[in-house]
Design an enzyme around this catalytic site. Structure first.
Site, short mmCIF file in Angstrom:
data_model
loop_
_atom_site.label_atom_id
_atom_site.label_comp_id
_atom_site.label_asym_id
_atom_site.label_seq_id
_atom_site.Cartn_x
_atom_site.Cartn_y
_atom_site.Cartn_z
N ASP A 27 41.28 6.09 67.16
CA ASP A 27 42.04 5.90 68.70
C ASP A 27 41.30 6.80 70.43
OD1 ASP A 27 42.85 3.21 69.65
OD2 ASP A 27 45.25 3.80 68.56
N GLN B 265 49.71 2.11 65.25
CA GLN B 265 49.91 1.13 67.37
C GLN B 265 51.49 2.05 67.84
OE1 GLN B 265 47.84 -1.92 67.44
NE2 GLN B 265 49.10 -1.36 69.29
N LYS C 190 42.89 -6.48 64.22
CA LYS C 190 42.62 -5.31 63.26
C LYS C 190 41.91 -5.54 61.93
CE LYS C 190 44.70 -2.31 66.94
NZ LYS C 190 45.22 -1.87 67.60
#
Ligand code: NAD
Length: 296
Positions: free
Chosen positions: A121, A98, A54
């Site tokens: 997200d 995460q 990422k």
């Protein structure tokens, strides 16, 4: 019949290129680059790989990447304090924590603490709710990327019967919502579904998001159906001590029947990071009071 192999890697690379090309115009108008903050708690090896990729993709797109690596014994309070700082930081447009988090931290509480405008997200209940009622939302990256591939292959999806296998908040449920928005007839199957093969045989579109290696067999697939394999499963390879990645779909069998299919790896996986960059660019525009670029 042999299926058309959907090249998610190539599609994602094109999307990342288009996103990168839009960044200079944002910088010119906003006076800063879009910023993505990624928070990793602990040292889960798979998460470390994801976070590294990422970071690399964010920098390649010309965006600012802020990485926060915290030890596994970080308290929930300390993590929530960091999220509050990132919410307040004007240079940060997207915040990604995460998952999975260590067991002593309640991931729901952490996701709820992220400013919905920075929730790239798309896991915050505000964004999940907006998606459900058809309002503009930040949409979870994996289903968004899967939808982009489907539209690229099939064009208009209206009236098609889509069977989504899996009902997680991360993949299955938002995937079903997105397909419903496209006027598909949507069936959501899950671990308690009876006679799954018979239901999958009805599908023009199959999205498998289960986490069970090669569960979907070739004789479950209707001739010519489009198959999106979200699953990522590590299984033993032929060479002793080696492993390989397979999806939730028995690829060799299904390519004989399907009209189009995503491979694993190289299908949905690369779309997830491309859509994360897309969501960051969109969030940056909204936060700067600018209209988000069309066609992304
Ligand atoms: P999850 O474990 O949260 O959900 C799995 C779902 O599968 C559940 O809703 C469950 O009801 C359903 N299920 C379990 N057993 C079943 C069965 N026998 N028959 C029918 N349904 C069954 O998983 P998730 O987070 O949704 O992820 C699913 C898969 O997608 C995993 O392999 C994961 O690694 C992968 N994934 C890939 C990406 C990507 O970027 N490509 C992103 C997220 C998840």
């Amino acid at each position: 019949m042999t299926a058309n192999i959907i090249d998610g890697k190539a599609f994602a690379s094109g999307l990342r290129g288009r996103i990168g090309a839009l960044v200079p115009a944002f910088v010119a108008r906003a006076g800063r680059a879009p910023g993505l903050a990624v928070v990793l708690v602990g040292d889960d090896p798979a998460s470390q790989v994801y976070v590294r990729s990422k970071h690399k993709a964010t920098v390649e797109a010309g965006m600012q990447s802020f990485e926060h690596r915290l030890p596994a014994d970080t308290s929930a309070q300390a993590l929530l304090a960091l999220v509050a700082d990132l919410n307040a930081d004007t240079c940060v447009d997207g915040i990604l924590v995460q998952l999975p988090l260590p067991p002593h931290i309640d991931d729901k509480a952490v996701l709820a603490a992220i400013d919905p405008a920075k929730d790239v997200d798309g896991f915050h209940v505000v964004n999940a709710g907006k998606l459900a009622v058809g309002e503009q939302a930040l949409v979870p990256c994996t289903p968004l990327g899967s939808l982009m591939l489907l539209k690229d292959v099939l064009g208009d999806l209206a009236g098609l019967h889509a069977v989504v296998i899996g009902r997680s908040n991360i993949v299955g449920k938002p995937m079903a919502q997105l397909l419903l928005q496209q006027s598909c007839t949507v069936t959501i199957a899950h671990s308690r579904t009876r006679d799954l093969p018979a239901i999958v045989r009805l599908a023009d579109i199959v999205v498998a998001a289960v986490g069970r290696a090669e569960m979907v067999r070739g004789d479950w697939i209707k001739q010519g159906a489009t198959v999106i394999d979200v699953g990522i499963n590590r299984v033993p390879a032929n060479e002793p001590g080696q492993t390989r990645l397979v999806g939730d779909v028995a690829y060799d069998e299904c390519t004989q029947v399907a009209g189009a299919i995503t491979p694993v790896p190289g299908g949905v996986g690369p779309m997830t990071i491309a859509c994360l960059l897309r969501n960051t660019l969109v969030a940056a525009h909204h936060r700067a009071g600018l209209a988000a670029p069309v066609g992304l």
